[in-house]
Design an enzyme around this catalytic site. Sequence first.
Site, PDB file in Angstrom:
ATOM      1  N   LYS A 114      -1.888  15.896   0.628  1.00 53.98           N
ATOM      2  CA  LYS A 114      -1.235  14.715   1.171  1.00 53.98           C
ATOM      3  C   LYS A 114      -1.465  14.651   2.689  1.00 53.98           C
ATOM      4  O   LYS A 114      -1.772  13.591   3.225  1.00 53.98           O
ATOM      5  CB  LYS A 114       0.263  14.789   0.848  1.00 53.98           C
ATOM      6  CG  LYS A 114       1.019  13.547   1.162  1.00 53.98           C
ATOM      7  CD  LYS A 114       1.264  12.734  -0.092  1.00 53.98           C
ATOM      8  CE  LYS A 114       2.119  11.522   0.197  1.00 53.98           C
ATOM      9  NZ  LYS A 114       2.404  10.746  -0.996  1.00 53.98           N
ATOM     10  N   LYS A 198     -12.584   9.992 -13.323  1.00 56.01           N
ATOM     11  CA  LYS A 198     -11.599  10.509 -14.264  1.00 56.01           C
ATOM     12  C   LYS A 198     -10.733   9.363 -14.798  1.00 56.01           C
ATOM     13  O   LYS A 198     -10.334   8.488 -14.026  1.00 56.01           O
ATOM     14  CB  LYS A 198     -10.739  11.535 -13.499  1.00 56.01           C
ATOM     15  CG  LYS A 198      -9.499  12.004 -14.203  1.00 56.01           C
ATOM     16  CD  LYS A 198      -8.640  12.882 -13.293  1.00 56.01           C
ATOM     17  CE  LYS A 198      -7.187  12.706 -13.700  1.00 56.01           C
ATOM     18  NZ  LYS A 198      -6.236  13.668 -13.313  1.00 56.01           N
ATOM     19  N   LYS A 201      -4.464   6.275 -14.694  1.00 56.49           N
ATOM     20  CA  LYS A 201      -3.712   5.025 -14.591  1.00 56.49           C
ATOM     21  C   LYS A 201      -3.935   4.355 -13.246  1.00 56.49           C
ATOM     22  O   LYS A 201      -4.142   3.153 -13.165  1.00 56.49           O
ATOM     23  CB  LYS A 201      -2.215   5.302 -14.763  1.00 56.49           C
ATOM     24  CG  LYS A 201      -1.794   5.399 -16.197  1.00 56.49           C
ATOM     25  CD  LYS A 201      -0.425   6.013 -16.343  1.00 56.49           C
ATOM     26  CE  LYS A 201      -0.454   7.482 -16.039  1.00 56.49           C
ATOM     27  NZ  LYS A 201       0.657   8.271 -16.574  1.00 56.49           N
TER      28      LYS A 201
HETATM   29  P1  ADP Z   1      -2.764  10.286 -14.628  1.00 60.04           P
HETATM   30  O1  ADP Z   1      -3.884  10.858 -13.803  1.00 60.04           O
HETATM   31  O2  ADP Z   1      -3.279   9.247 -15.592  1.00 60.04           O
HETATM   32  O3  ADP Z   1      -1.619   9.808 -13.801  1.00 60.04           O
HETATM   33  P2  ADP Z   1      -1.275  12.707 -15.001  1.00 60.04           P
HETATM   34  O4  ADP Z   1      -1.774  13.198 -13.689  1.00 60.04           O
HETATM   35  O5  ADP Z   1       0.147  12.302 -15.120  1.00 60.04           O
HETATM   36  O6  ADP Z   1      -2.212  11.490 -15.495  1.00 60.04           O
HETATM   37  O7  ADP Z   1      -1.617  13.831 -16.068  1.00 60.04           O
HETATM   38  C1  ADP Z   1      -0.826  14.201 -17.183  1.00 60.04           C
HETATM   39  C2  ADP Z   1      -1.590  15.252 -17.991  1.00 60.04           C
HETATM   40  O8  ADP Z   1      -2.774  14.685 -18.575  1.00 60.04           O
HETATM   41  C3  ADP Z   1      -2.074  16.435 -17.159  1.00 60.04           C
HETATM   42  O9  ADP Z   1      -1.928  17.625 -17.919  1.00 60.04           O
HETATM   43  C4  ADP Z   1      -3.544  16.161 -16.898  1.00 60.04           C
HETATM   44  O10 ADP Z   1      -4.287  17.358 -16.776  1.00 60.04           O
HETATM   45  C5  ADP Z   1      -3.939  15.385 -18.157  1.00 60.04           C
HETATM   46  N1  ADP Z   1      -4.960  14.375 -17.832  1.00 60.04           N
HETATM   47  C6  ADP Z   1      -4.800  13.287 -17.066  1.00 60.04           C
HETATM   48  N2  ADP Z   1      -5.921  12.548 -16.990  1.00 60.04           N
HETATM   49  C7  ADP Z   1      -6.851  13.204 -17.726  1.00 60.04           C
HETATM   50  C8  ADP Z   1      -8.218  12.972 -18.048  1.00 60.04           C
HETATM   51  N3  ADP Z   1      -8.866  11.911 -17.595  1.00 60.04           N
HETATM   52  N4  ADP Z   1      -8.856  13.865 -18.821  1.00 60.04           N
HETATM   53  C9  ADP Z   1      -8.209  14.942 -19.296  1.00 60.04           C
HETATM   54  N5  ADP Z   1      -6.917  15.220 -19.053  1.00 60.04           N
HETATM   55  C10 ADP Z   1      -6.225  14.376 -18.271  1.00 60.04           C
END
Ligand code: ADP
Length: 460
Positions: A114, A198, A201
């Site tokens: 951050k 990746k 959201k």
């Molecule tokens: P986002 O990036 O969509 O906000 P989070 O950071 O809340 O998702 O991740 C929640 C869980 O899902 C974590 O354990 C993360 O490692 C997994 N995860 C998130 N995006 C991916 C992805 N593109 N591929 C594989 N695992 C993911």
Amino acid sequence: MKRIVSGITPSGDGSVHIGNYLGAVRQFKELSRSHDCFLFVADYHALTTVQDKGQLQKNIETLILHELALLGDLTNITFYRQSDINGLHTELQSILNNVTPLGLLKRAHAYKDKLQKDTAEDDVNVGLFSYPMLMAADILLYKPDLVPVGKDQKQHVEITRDVAGRFNKTYKKNIFNLPEPYIPEEVATILGIDGKRKMSKTLGNIISIFDDEKIIEKQVMGTYTDPTRAHATDPGHVAGNMVFTYLDFFGEKEKVAQLKELYTKGQVSDIEVKKYLYESLMKTFAPARARYADLAAHPEKVKVILDRGRQHALAVASKTMEEVREAIGLRNAYSIGPSTPASPAGGSLGTSISIDDFSRVEMTVGNVVEATNKEGSDKLIRLVVDFAEEKPRIIFTAVRPFGYTPEYFLGKQFFFVTNLAPRKMMDEESRGMIMAVDSDTEKKPLFVSAEGLTVGAKIR
Ligand code: ADP
Ligand code: TRP
């Protein structure tokens, strides 16, 4: 069984997409076959970024429904909310703060990243700074063997081990074990529908699981394929083509192999392949989508699950906190009762509870439609009780020793407590409790008749 603990933060909009599913939920489901799993919604953690009341409420609700719908069967899984554990997570965080050097937290990624993103130190809240301490508390309260996390969270588990070791050393007692991070090797990061970054959201490149079919169809139709291919008759590339990447997970093996071959020969259109992906997703997630609709329509079912999870988690966490308080010197001659009450009312016997606490007890008029002696028990009578709900409930009462028989209950109406967590009795769950009055003259409980009242009516 080895124990695992993991948390999921209701940040973003709280929803779960196919990247989260493949990268996290699926592994967790797999692990739950052979592990004692504690899985919680890290709602305190979300406060570092979500500071809008309505948004937080919505995120938590969404995440709970999505996770429960995807998990389905909760065998071996204790599912709960971090904020439901009577503040024990934050109490332990406070205590651990005192055995943690500042430098350890300054080196933590979440905070360092951050700062690097040209954010001034004054714009970083202390919640983010001490995030690893809350996470350490989340983990250590349950004394797990393993903590399954994504790569980005590995450092936090290492901090947890460090802090656990310091605590044990400071107080010369091995209260905490040092859990291992568990990062499943085969979990690659799933790329988004743009085929570049990746799936996430915040990047808006997701395929959702619980949205409207039309939305999911649109996401699938917008998925990156092969930019070098202009017509369906051009030979296409499968490598790097996101539609096939997803199909490898969600399609039927043979059909996918066949489509790949046709695609490379220029004998099938992008649209057709995408249609198949859409159908495969709908098929894969049909049971989860049905569970989602059911849970969303029945908040009481969700509450029963959360309450059951809370009770189990609270029992484990309370025990650890007792040990911690004892070890650090908070327990002494003037300690009153258990330091960590096991009920939100704080009520051991003799403590008065508030009207608000009492109003949480739900009492309902029920009609006993079936009554039998429970086979294999010499105490239990098994009642099937109608509350004008979708289905009658099974409720046990252990009153045969007082001379009661099933005939006494059959066809009559009584008052029941209906918002208790279900309790397994022999091979069945009892979903409520019949109300009785202690009598000093009769030496047996007396039942309060609700004859003539409306079945399903609530008592206030
Ligand atoms: P986002 O990036 O969509 O906000 P989070 O950071 O809340 O998702 O991740 C929640 C869980 O899902 C974590 O354990 C993360 O490692 C997994 N995860 C998130 N995006 C991916 C992805 N593109 N591929 C594989 N695992 C993911
Ligand atoms: N910080 C984790 C994440 O962002 C979520 C989390 C909170 C967690 N507490 C935890 C994970 C304890 C494992 C154990 O993904």
